[in-house]
Design a protein around this motif. Structure first.
Motif, PDB file in Angstrom:
ATOM      1  N   LEU A   8      15.201  41.145  -6.074  1.00 50.94           N
ATOM      2  CA  LEU A   8      16.854  40.960  -5.265  1.00 50.94           C
ATOM      3  C   LEU A   8      17.644  39.595  -5.360  1.00 50.94           C
ATOM      4  CD1 LEU A   8      15.433  42.764  -2.310  1.00 50.94           C
ATOM      5  CD2 LEU A   8      16.622  44.038  -3.513  1.00 50.94           C
ATOM      6  N   ARG A   9      18.812  39.833  -5.259  1.00 46.34           N
ATOM      7  CA  ARG A   9      20.281  39.459  -5.214  1.00 46.34           C
ATOM      8  C   ARG A   9      20.893  39.171  -4.076  1.00 46.34           C
ATOM      9  NH1 ARG A   9      17.034  36.869  -8.783  1.00 46.34           N
ATOM     10  NH2 ARG A   9      17.720  36.618 -11.061  1.00 46.34           N
ATOM     11  N   TYR A  10      20.924  37.564  -3.403  1.00 51.55           N
ATOM     12  CA  TYR A  10      21.919  38.163  -2.202  1.00 51.55           C
ATOM     13  C   TYR A  10      23.383  37.484  -2.339  1.00 51.55           C
ATOM     14  CZ  TYR A  10      17.559  39.642  -0.237  1.00 51.55           C
ATOM     15  OH  TYR A  10      16.038  40.571   0.494  1.00 51.55           O
ATOM     16  N   ARG A  11      24.223  37.691  -1.395  1.00 50.95           N
ATOM     17  CA  ARG A  11      25.326  37.170  -2.014  1.00 50.95           C
ATOM     18  C   ARG A  11      25.957  37.387   0.315  1.00 50.95           C
ATOM     19  NH1 ARG A  11      29.174  36.688  -6.340  1.00 50.95           N
ATOM     20  NH2 ARG A  11      28.072  38.157  -7.417  1.00 50.95           N
ATOM     21  N   ALA A  12      26.722  36.528   0.106  1.00 49.09           N
ATOM     22  CA  ALA A  12      27.719  36.179   1.150  1.00 49.09           C
ATOM     23  C   ALA A  12      28.727  36.471   0.938  1.00 49.09           C
ATOM     24  CB  ALA A  12      27.845  34.706   1.588  1.00 49.09           C
ATOM     25  N   LYS A  13      29.703  37.891   1.615  1.00 51.02           N
ATOM     26  CA  LYS A  13      31.119  38.115   1.509  1.00 51.02           C
ATOM     27  C   LYS A  13      31.736  37.883   2.556  1.00 51.02           C
ATOM     28  CE  LYS A  13      30.069  41.958  -1.979  1.00 51.02           C
ATOM     29  NZ  LYS A  13      31.508  42.788  -2.096  1.00 51.02           N
ATOM     30  N   CYS A  14      33.241  38.161   2.622  1.00 54.72           N
ATOM     31  CA  CYS A  14      33.933  37.738   3.876  1.00 54.72           C
ATOM     32  C   CYS A  14      33.996  39.006   4.077  1.00 54.72           C
ATOM     33  CB  CYS A  14      35.218  36.913   4.036  1.00 54.72           C
ATOM     34  SG  CYS A  14      36.013  36.037   4.791  1.00 54.72           S
ATOM     35  N   ASP A  39      32.241  29.734   9.583  1.00 55.33           N
ATOM     36  CA  ASP A  39      32.898  28.226  10.230  1.00 55.33           C
ATOM     37  C   ASP A  39      34.013  27.512   9.349  1.00 55.33           C
ATOM     38  OD1 ASP A  39      30.474  29.011  11.982  1.00 55.33           O
ATOM     39  OD2 ASP A  39      29.342  27.207  11.111  1.00 55.33           O
ATOM     40  N   ALA A  40      34.151  27.319   8.152  1.00 59.32           N
ATOM     41  CA  ALA A  40      34.699  26.458   8.579  1.00 59.32           C
ATOM     42  C   ALA A  40      36.395  27.070   8.370  1.00 59.32           C
ATOM     43  CB  ALA A  40      34.710  26.355   5.950  1.00 59.32           C
ATOM     44  N   HIS A  41      36.278  28.751   8.000  1.00 57.77           N
ATOM     45  CA  HIS A  41      37.860  29.145   8.375  1.00 57.77           C
ATOM     46  C   HIS A  41      38.495  30.776   9.090  1.00 57.77           C
ATOM     47  CE1 HIS A  41      38.656  28.299   4.126  1.00 57.77           C
ATOM     48  NE2 HIS A  41      36.938  28.660   3.761  1.00 57.77           N
ATOM     49  N   THR A  42      36.937  30.457  10.375  1.00 55.86           N
ATOM     50  CA  THR A  42      36.947  31.293  11.537  1.00 55.86           C
ATOM     51  C   THR A  42      36.680  32.306  11.421  1.00 55.86           C
ATOM     52  OG1 THR A  42      37.841  29.114  12.337  1.00 55.86           O
ATOM     53  CG2 THR A  42      37.647  30.917  13.620  1.00 55.86           C
ATOM     54  N   HIS A  43      36.344  32.756  10.330  1.00 51.53           N
ATOM     55  CA  HIS A  43      36.399  34.462   9.263  1.00 51.53           C
ATOM     56  C   HIS A  43      34.602  35.079   9.770  1.00 51.53           C
ATOM     57  CE1 HIS A  43      39.243  33.316   6.014  1.00 51.53           C
ATOM     58  NE2 HIS A  43      39.918  33.706   7.499  1.00 51.53           N
ATOM     59  N   ILE A  44      34.957  36.272   9.989  1.00 51.31           N
ATOM     60  CA  ILE A  44      33.652  37.041  10.217  1.00 51.31           C
ATOM     61  C   ILE A  44      33.159  37.305   8.639  1.00 51.31           C
ATOM     62  CG2 ILE A  44      32.193  38.923  10.632  1.00 51.31           C
ATOM     63  CD1 ILE A  44      34.645  38.875  13.195  1.00 51.31           C
ATOM     64  N   THR A  45      31.391  37.116   8.334  1.00 52.26           N
ATOM     65  CA  THR A  45      31.306  36.767   7.202  1.00 52.26           C
ATOM     66  C   THR A  45      30.134  37.659   7.569  1.00 52.26           C
ATOM     67  OG1 THR A  45      29.300  34.308   7.281  1.00 52.26           O
ATOM     68  CG2 THR A  45      32.054  34.567   6.391  1.00 52.26           C
ATOM     69  N   PHE A  46      29.446  38.565   6.286  1.00 49.72           N
ATOM     70  CA  PHE A  46      28.376  38.714   6.432  1.00 49.72           C
ATOM     71  C   PHE A  46      27.129  39.154   5.040  1.00 49.72           C
ATOM     72  CE2 PHE A  46      31.578  41.337   5.154  1.00 49.72           C
ATOM     73  CZ  PHE A  46      31.220  42.606   4.388  1.00 49.72           C
ATOM     74  N   VAL A  47      26.262  39.588   4.370  1.00 52.80           N
ATOM     75  CA  VAL A  47      25.565  39.623   3.395  1.00 52.80           C
ATOM     76  C   VAL A  47      25.441  40.886   3.048  1.00 52.80           C
ATOM     77  CG1 VAL A  47      23.194  38.265   2.352  1.00 52.80           C
ATOM     78  CG2 VAL A  47      24.385  37.239   4.610  1.00 52.80           C
ATOM     79  N   VAL A  48      25.304  40.680   1.507  1.00 53.08           N
ATOM     80  CA  VAL A  48      24.767  42.054   0.570  1.00 53.08           C
ATOM     81  C   VAL A  48      24.153  41.467  -0.188  1.00 53.08           C
ATOM     82  CG1 VAL A  48      27.466  42.999   1.006  1.00 53.08           C
ATOM     83  CG2 VAL A  48      26.755  41.637  -0.765  1.00 53.08           C
ATOM     84  N   ASP A  49      23.073  43.007  -0.868  1.00 57.23           N
ATOM     85  CA  ASP A  49      22.757  42.770  -1.857  1.00 57.23           C
ATOM     86  C   ASP A  49      23.514  43.056  -3.088  1.00 57.23           C
ATOM     87  OD1 ASP A  49      22.606  45.950  -2.250  1.00 57.23           O
ATOM     88  OD2 ASP A  49      21.100  46.145  -1.439  1.00 57.23           O
ATOM     89  N   GLN A  50      21.963  42.798  -3.946  1.00 55.03           N
ATOM     90  CA  GLN A  50      22.993  43.096  -5.971  1.00 55.03           C
ATOM     91  C   GLN A  50      23.425  44.439  -6.028  1.00 55.03           C
ATOM     92  OE1 GLN A  50      19.861  43.483  -5.232  1.00 55.03           O
ATOM     93  NE2 GLN A  50      18.243  44.117  -6.459  1.00 55.03           N
ATOM     94  N   TYR A  51      23.356  45.631  -5.204  1.00 48.63           N
ATOM     95  CA  TYR A  51      23.947  46.924  -4.993  1.00 48.63           C
ATOM     96  C   TYR A  51      25.207  46.507  -4.584  1.00 48.63           C
ATOM     97  CZ  TYR A  51      19.536  47.960  -7.230  1.00 48.63           C
ATOM     98  OH  TYR A  51      18.299  48.019  -7.530  1.00 48.63           O
ATOM     99  N   ASP A  52      25.694  45.591  -3.647  1.00 51.54           N
ATOM    100  CA  ASP A  52      26.863  45.106  -2.589  1.00 51.54           C
ATOM    101  C   ASP A  52      26.634  45.753  -1.636  1.00 51.54           C
ATOM    102  OD1 ASP A  52      29.064  43.371  -3.476  1.00 51.54           O
ATOM    103  OD2 ASP A  52      30.486  45.062  -3.262  1.00 51.54           O
ATOM    104  N   LEU A  53      25.284  46.331  -1.269  1.00 57.70           N
ATOM    105  CA  LEU A  53      25.043  47.157   0.263  1.00 57.70           C
ATOM    106  C   LEU A  53      24.586  46.044   1.290  1.00 57.70           C
ATOM    107  CD1 LEU A  53      22.291  49.870  -1.557  1.00 57.70           C
ATOM    108  CD2 LEU A  53      24.972  50.359  -0.183  1.00 57.70           C
ATOM    109  N   ARG A  54      25.501  45.869   2.496  1.00 52.83           N
ATOM    110  CA  ARG A  54      25.723  45.107   3.734  1.00 52.83           C
ATOM    111  C   ARG A  54      23.565  45.007   4.064  1.00 52.83           C
ATOM    112  NH1 ARG A  54      30.744  44.897   7.373  1.00 52.83           N
ATOM    113  NH2 ARG A  54      30.103  43.308   8.938  1.00 52.83           N
ATOM    114  N   ILE A  55      23.119  44.745   4.369  1.00 53.52           N
ATOM    115  CA  ILE A  55      22.608  43.739   4.601  1.00 53.52           C
ATOM    116  C   ILE A  55      22.256  44.110   6.512  1.00 53.52           C
ATOM    117  CG2 ILE A  55      20.528  42.180   5.054  1.00 53.52           C
ATOM    118  CD1 ILE A  55      21.126  43.160   2.162  1.00 53.52           C
ATOM    119  N   ALA A  56      21.497  44.883   6.998  1.00 54.61           N
ATOM    120  CA  ALA A  56      21.821  45.143   8.517  1.00 54.61           C
ATOM    121  C   ALA A  56      21.748  43.886   9.223  1.00 54.61           C
ATOM    122  CB  ALA A  56      20.283  46.328   8.878  1.00 54.61           C
ATOM    123  N   GLY A  57      22.684  43.356  10.397  1.00 56.71           N
ATOM    124  CA  GLY A  57      21.897  42.967  11.159  1.00 56.71           C
ATOM    125  C   GLY A  57      22.548  41.240  10.451  1.00 56.71           C
ATOM    126  N   SER A  58      23.218  41.081   9.730  1.00 56.62           N
ATOM    127  CA  SER A  58      23.746  40.107   8.165  1.00 56.62           C
ATOM    128  C   SER A  58      25.463  39.698   9.028  1.00 56.62           C
ATOM    129  CB  SER A  58      23.498  39.836   7.150  1.00 56.62           C
ATOM    130  OG  SER A  58      24.898  40.639   6.669  1.00 56.62           O
TER     131      SER A  58
END
Ligand code: ZN
Length: 68
Positions: A8-14, A39-58
């Protein structure tokens, strides 16, 4: 459950801008990148897996304490 094409690969997105972090094998690394951007941009971010699916609770909000 086996992943057919390697690990699995994980990637942060905004949610607030087009930013994407680099891919990490470890969830914690992507989570850290998501916190850095939030923290740097005061944005809400989340994490997706390699299929671009958002990880629950991320979802990460700016200045939210990091999980240990
Ligand atoms: Zn952003």
């Amino acid at each position: 459950m086996m992943a057919p094409h390697g690990k699995l690969r994980y990637r942060a997105k905004c949610a607030d801008c087009p930013w994407e972090g680099r891919q990490f094998i470890r969830y914690g690394m992507a989570d850290g990148a998501a916190h850095d951007h939030a923290d740097a941009h005061t944005h809400i971010t989340f994490v997706v897996d390699q299929y671009d699916l958002r990880i629950a609770g991320s979802t990460i909000r700016p200045k939210e304490p990091r999980r240990a």
